[in-house]
Each structure stands twice: as structure tokens, then as C-alpha cells.
Design an enzyme around this catalytic site. Structure first.
Site, PDB file in Angstrom:
ATOM      1  N   ARG A 182      50.708  33.422  40.248  1.00  0.00           N
ATOM      2  CA  ARG A 182      50.702  34.376  39.136  1.00  0.00           C
ATOM      3  C   ARG A 182      51.789  34.030  38.126  1.00  0.00           C
ATOM      4  O   ARG A 182      51.565  34.032  36.929  1.00  0.00           O
ATOM      5  CB  ARG A 182      50.907  35.796  39.673  1.00  0.00           C
ATOM      6  CG  ARG A 182      50.965  36.837  38.572  1.00  0.00           C
ATOM      7  CD  ARG A 182      52.394  37.319  38.446  1.00  0.00           C
ATOM      8  NE  ARG A 182      52.496  38.300  37.374  1.00  0.00           N
ATOM      9  CZ  ARG A 182      53.435  38.273  36.466  1.00  0.00           C
ATOM     10  NH1 ARG A 182      54.354  37.337  36.454  1.00  0.00           N
ATOM     11  NH2 ARG A 182      53.498  39.186  35.531  1.00  0.00           N
ATOM     12  N   HIS A 240      53.421  32.310  32.859  1.00  0.00           N
ATOM     13  CA  HIS A 240      54.475  31.690  32.053  1.00  0.00           C
ATOM     14  C   HIS A 240      54.151  30.284  31.586  1.00  0.00           C
ATOM     15  O   HIS A 240      54.771  29.793  30.657  1.00  0.00           O
ATOM     16  CB  HIS A 240      55.791  31.708  32.825  1.00  0.00           C
ATOM     17  CG  HIS A 240      56.238  33.100  33.126  1.00  0.00           C
ATOM     18  ND1 HIS A 240      56.670  33.973  32.156  1.00  0.00           N
ATOM     19  CD2 HIS A 240      56.272  33.805  34.288  1.00  0.00           C
ATOM     20  CE1 HIS A 240      56.967  35.137  32.697  1.00  0.00           C
ATOM     21  NE2 HIS A 240      56.733  35.064  33.997  1.00  0.00           N
TER      22      HIS A 240
END
Length: 115
Positions: free
Chosen positions: A75, A80
Site C-alpha cells: 500500500r 507514494h
């Protein structure tokens, strides 16, 4: 906290089932051709990781065979480093890992008191 864990586990189950359903009768190449499909399943994998990150340590300890850290890490990577999403990894997660993860999550969810 217990209720939150139950909700988060259900979120993981729902996201996993949706990712599998969205890719049913599809091929890995469909992720390259269908941007909407790719975006949808990447988002579902993000949800799986976010929910995993927020399950309590005590609940996680009840199911040490579930890859909690790996899903949370995935995740983080997707969120990011969104510009470097590897769809081969996403496909592998959906087709090889999620089908065996769902029953583990369901078993764990059934063990958590809801009151």
C-alpha cells in the site's frame, strides 16, 4: 478497538473479493489495455494494505500466517510511488495471493467478538 478490527477485516475481504471479481475472465494483458480496470484493482490493493495497517497488533497476532507487513508495504509503495506501479506484481497479488487470503481473513473475522 475490537469493532474497528472487525470492520477493517471486512474491508479487506470486500476489497479482495472485488479485485478477484473485476479480473475474473481477464488476462494480465487486460491491465495494460484497460486503464479503468488497472486503476480499480490498484485502488483495491491499496485498500487491502491500508486496512491491514490499521488492524490491532493483538488481532494480527491471532493470524501470523497473514502477510500483514507485506500488504501494508505494498500500500505504501502504491500510494507514494504511484508512477512506478508494476502491474505484474498487482496481477500476481490478485490471482495468486488473494484467493488464499480471503478464507484466512474470514476465519479471523469469525473469531473476533462484535459486541
Amino acid at each position: 478497538m475490537v469493532k474497528t478490527d472487525a470492520v477493517r477485516l471486512q474491508h479487506r475481504i470486500d476489497a479482495a473479493e472485488k479485485a478477484i471479481a473485476f479480473t475474473n475472465q481477464r488476462s494480465r494483458e487486460d491491465l495494460d489495455r484497460d486503464e479503468m480496470l488497472a486503476l480499480a484493482v490498484v485502488r483495491l490493493v491499496e485498500i487491502l494494505g491500508e486496512a491491514a495497517k490499521n488492524v490491532s497488533d493483538s488481532t494480527k497476532a491471532q493470524a501470523s500466517d497473514i502477510p500483514w507487513r507485506q500488504m501494508s508495504g505494498t500500500r505504501e509503495r502504491l500510494t507514494h510511488a504511484y508512477f512506478e506501479v508494476n502491474l505484474d506484481i498487482i496481477w500476481n497479488i490478485i490471482t495468486n495471493e488473494l484467493p488464499s487470503l480471503i478464507p484466512k481473513l474470514q476465519t479471523l473475522l469469525a473469531q473476533i467478538p462484535t459486541e
